[in-house]
Design an enzyme around this catalytic site. Structure first.
Site, PDB file in Angstrom:
ATOM      1  CB  CYS A  24      -0.933   0.012   1.211  1.00 30.11           C
ATOM      2  SG  CYS A  24      -2.100  -1.340   1.191  1.00 30.11           S
ATOM      3  CG  HIS A  56      -2.287   3.428   3.351  1.00 30.13           C
ATOM      4  ND1 HIS A  56      -3.182   3.287   2.311  1.00 30.13           N
ATOM      5  CD2 HIS A  56      -2.184   2.200   3.933  1.00 30.13           C
ATOM      6  CE1 HIS A  56      -3.592   2.040   2.267  1.00 30.13           C
ATOM      7  NE2 HIS A  56      -3.025   1.366   3.237  1.00 30.13           N
ATOM      8  CG  ASN A  68      -6.425  -0.187   2.752  1.00 29.16           C
ATOM      9  OD1 ASN A  68      -5.948   0.298   1.736  1.00 29.16           O
ATOM     10  ND2 ASN A  68      -5.723  -0.920   3.587  1.00 29.16           N
TER      11      ASN A  68
HETATM   12  O1  UT7 Z   1      -3.082  -1.410   3.976  1.00 26.51           O
HETATM   13  C1  UT7 Z   1      -2.779  -2.645   4.552  1.00 26.51           C
HETATM   14  C2  UT7 Z   1      -2.459  -2.509   5.968  1.00 26.51           C
HETATM   15  N1  UT7 Z   1      -3.402  -3.185   6.798  1.00 26.51           N
HETATM   16  C3  UT7 Z   1      -3.834  -2.628   7.915  1.00 26.51           C
HETATM   17  O2  UT7 Z   1      -3.526  -1.506   8.220  1.00 26.51           O
HETATM   18  C4  UT7 Z   1      -4.666  -3.440   8.871  1.00 26.51           C
HETATM   19  C5  UT7 Z   1      -4.286  -3.068  10.270  1.00 26.51           C
HETATM   20  N2  UT7 Z   1      -5.115  -3.738  11.243  1.00 26.51           N
HETATM   21  C6  UT7 Z   1      -6.384  -3.376  11.500  1.00 26.51           C
HETATM   22  O3  UT7 Z   1      -6.890  -2.480  10.869  1.00 26.51           O
HETATM   23  C7  UT7 Z   1      -7.103  -4.089  12.604  1.00 26.51           C
HETATM   24  O4  UT7 Z   1      -6.226  -4.988  13.262  1.00 26.51           O
HETATM   25  C8  UT7 Z   1      -8.342  -4.877  12.104  1.00 26.51           C
HETATM   26  C9  UT7 Z   1      -9.468  -3.902  11.738  1.00 26.51           C
HETATM   27  C10 UT7 Z   1      -7.991  -5.745  10.912  1.00 26.51           C
HETATM   28  C11 UT7 Z   1      -8.885  -5.769  13.216  1.00 26.51           C
HETATM   29  O5  UT7 Z   1      -9.182  -4.984  14.352  1.00 26.51           O
HETATM   30  P1  UT7 Z   1      -8.663  -5.473  15.784  1.00 26.51           P
HETATM   31  O6  UT7 Z   1      -9.182  -4.495  16.755  1.00 26.51           O
HETATM   32  O7  UT7 Z   1      -7.194  -5.676  15.693  1.00 26.51           O
HETATM   33  O8  UT7 Z   1      -9.459  -6.828  15.947  1.00 26.51           O
HETATM   34  P2  UT7 Z   1      -8.883  -8.301  16.151  1.00 26.51           P
HETATM   35  O9  UT7 Z   1      -8.263  -8.820  14.893  1.00 26.51           O
HETATM   36  O10 UT7 Z   1      -8.075  -8.315  17.385  1.00 26.51           O
HETATM   37  O11 UT7 Z   1     -10.218  -9.097  16.383  1.00 26.51           O
HETATM   38  C12 UT7 Z   1     -11.067  -8.847  17.521  1.00 26.51           C
HETATM   39  C13 UT7 Z   1     -12.278  -9.730  17.413  1.00 26.51           C
HETATM   40  C14 UT7 Z   1     -11.948 -11.202  17.147  1.00 26.51           C
HETATM   41  O12 UT7 Z   1     -12.880 -11.985  17.876  1.00 26.51           O
HETATM   42  P3  UT7 Z   1     -12.436 -12.688  19.265  1.00 26.51           P
HETATM   43  O13 UT7 Z   1     -11.262 -13.551  18.902  1.00 26.51           O
HETATM   44  O14 UT7 Z   1     -12.049 -11.545  20.167  1.00 26.51           O
HETATM   45  O15 UT7 Z   1     -13.656 -13.415  19.661  1.00 26.51           O
HETATM   46  C15 UT7 Z   1     -12.238 -11.361  15.676  1.00 26.51           C
HETATM   47  O16 UT7 Z   1     -12.595 -12.659  15.313  1.00 26.51           O
HETATM   48  O17 UT7 Z   1     -13.100  -9.306  16.341  1.00 26.51           O
HETATM   49  C16 UT7 Z   1     -13.406 -10.428  15.481  1.00 26.51           C
HETATM   50  N3  UT7 Z   1     -13.551  -9.938  14.104  1.00 26.51           N
HETATM   51  C17 UT7 Z   1     -14.709  -9.472  13.629  1.00 26.51           C
HETATM   52  N4  UT7 Z   1     -15.918  -9.325  14.167  1.00 26.51           N
HETATM   53  C18 UT7 Z   1     -16.890  -8.779  13.409  1.00 26.51           C
HETATM   54  C19 UT7 Z   1     -12.588  -9.866  13.143  1.00 26.51           C
HETATM   55  N5  UT7 Z   1     -13.114  -9.339  12.031  1.00 26.51           N
HETATM   56  C20 UT7 Z   1     -14.431  -9.081  12.308  1.00 26.51           C
HETATM   57  C21 UT7 Z   1     -15.467  -8.529  11.553  1.00 26.51           C
HETATM   58  N6  UT7 Z   1     -16.686  -8.418  12.138  1.00 26.51           N
HETATM   59  N7  UT7 Z   1     -15.316  -8.124  10.275  1.00 26.51           N
END
Ligand code: UT7
Length: 327
Positions: free
Chosen positions: A113, A254, A284
């Protein structure tokens, strides 16, 4: 040495919009979760039958038309930043050249990105050194084609689109790129990647069955890496140029996650009036996010002659790049 001027700008956003509520219907997610964790409400997805070079073409035509009004006719190079090429071979910039029908050299930049910001450094260097007069620089993505819509952790994050700059040589060497810093941590190459389709694991029935043809991301690790690296890298660039964070007139980050942008702003004490975000509307758009955001901020007159702009991006690789620019 020469200076660099942005002589044309263009964007293209596909017609088909998907809201978080649309995604609720096809996967276990919610508008509330997506908006709170990312700041995203909508994303646009490329129409059937179109590919990255088409999105690039629409954005490029707008930028070229504007540049032509400023007397710019001949483009020496087409540089395309993308992570979702039309083909593995050849480069999508070649396909774009064919569609535009202009006579120019062409190359793709493929550094996650951050690719558009890397390409901005390459294009500016060509112009500053005198090797080139006018460069068409495009960031374009049809990244939705690489998404596994059953993987809620990745598919909710991305959208398609394109943004284009025409960069032109001027005699005032103090305008255009002032400085930059870049970095890579290849030990984190598998934080964001598509496992199959390259030479390491060519396509096979098994790779399709195992969904290795789709984009995978360790979101939480990406998040942690970015917020630990980006503020200190931006600070280094500002310090080197004797600037304080709020000496910058506009930050174009970004658009990956509003929480990441807010963490960087908080760390550096950046005034929110100096930041333009549109992640809510487009999600994104990978290598297209920086030129789309700049286009909108420019058209809204948030900046003008002599404004200082800081472009900052990170992504797959793991790569990052910051550019300090004087309009
Ligand atoms: O340009 C490329 C660069 N990429 C990025 O910048 C991505 C950077 N990371 C992020 O933006 C965040 O880490 C995410 C938005 C991808 C995820 O947010 P997070 O606060 O880090 O959530 P997490 O991955 O720690 O997940 C928390 C919970 C999990 O459930 P449990 O294990 O706590 O029960 C996930 O399974 O949220 C769950 N989860 C969702 N729930 C509803 C993950 N995706 C989703 C979803 N809807 N779409």
């Amino acid at each position: 040495m020469f200076g660099v001027e942005i002589s044309g700008l263009g964007i293209y956003i596909p017609q088909k919009r998907l809201t978080n509520f649309d995604l609720e219907k096809i996967m276990d997610t919610s508008d509330e979760w997506i908006y709170q964790r990312t700041g995203i409400k909508y994303r646009y997805v490329v129409e059937d039958g179109l590919s990255t070079s088409d999105l690039a073409l629409f954005a490029a035509k707008e930028a070229l038309n504007e540049a032509e009004k400023h007397g710019i006719k001949d483009i020496d190079y087409i540089i395309l930043a993308t992570n979702s090429p039309d083909y593995i071979i050849p480069a999508t910039s070649s396909v774009l050249q064919g569609k535009l029908g202009i006579s120019a050299g062409s190359m793709d930049v493929f550094s996650g990105c951050a690719a558009f910001v890397y390409a901005l450094i390459v294009a500016s260097s060509l112009i500053k050194s005198g090797l080139s007069k006018n460069v068409l620089l495009v960031g374009a993505e049809a990244i939705s084609k690489y998404l596994d819509w059953s993987d809620r952790s990745v598919s909710i994050l991305l959208g398609d689109g394109a943004g284009a700059f025409v960069l032109s040589r001027i005699n005032d060497k103090d305008r255009g790129i002032i400085d930059c810093n870049v970095g890579t941590d290849g030990s984190k190459a598998e934080l964001i990647y598509i496992p199959a389709g390259g030479t390491k694991e060519p396509f096979s029935e098994k790779s399709i069955e195992d969904k290795k043809i789709y984009l995978r991301m360790q979101g939480r690790d990406v998040f942690k890496s970015v917020v630990s690296i980006l503020p200190s890298e931006i600070k280094k660039l500002l310090d080197k140029n004797n600037l304080k964070p709020n000496d910058i007139d506009l930050y174009i980050f970004h658009q990956a996650n509003i929480r990441i942008i807010n963490a960087v702003m908080e760390n550096l004490g950046i005034d929110e009036k100096k930041v333009y975000n549109n992640i809510e509307k487009y999600a994104n758009t990978s290598a297209a996010s920086v030129p789309i955001a700049f286009y909108e901020a420019y058209r809204k007159n948030m900046i003008g002659p002599n404004s200082l702009v800081l472009f900052s991006a990170f992504g797959a690789g793991f790569t990052w790049a910051n550019v300090l620019w004087k309009l």
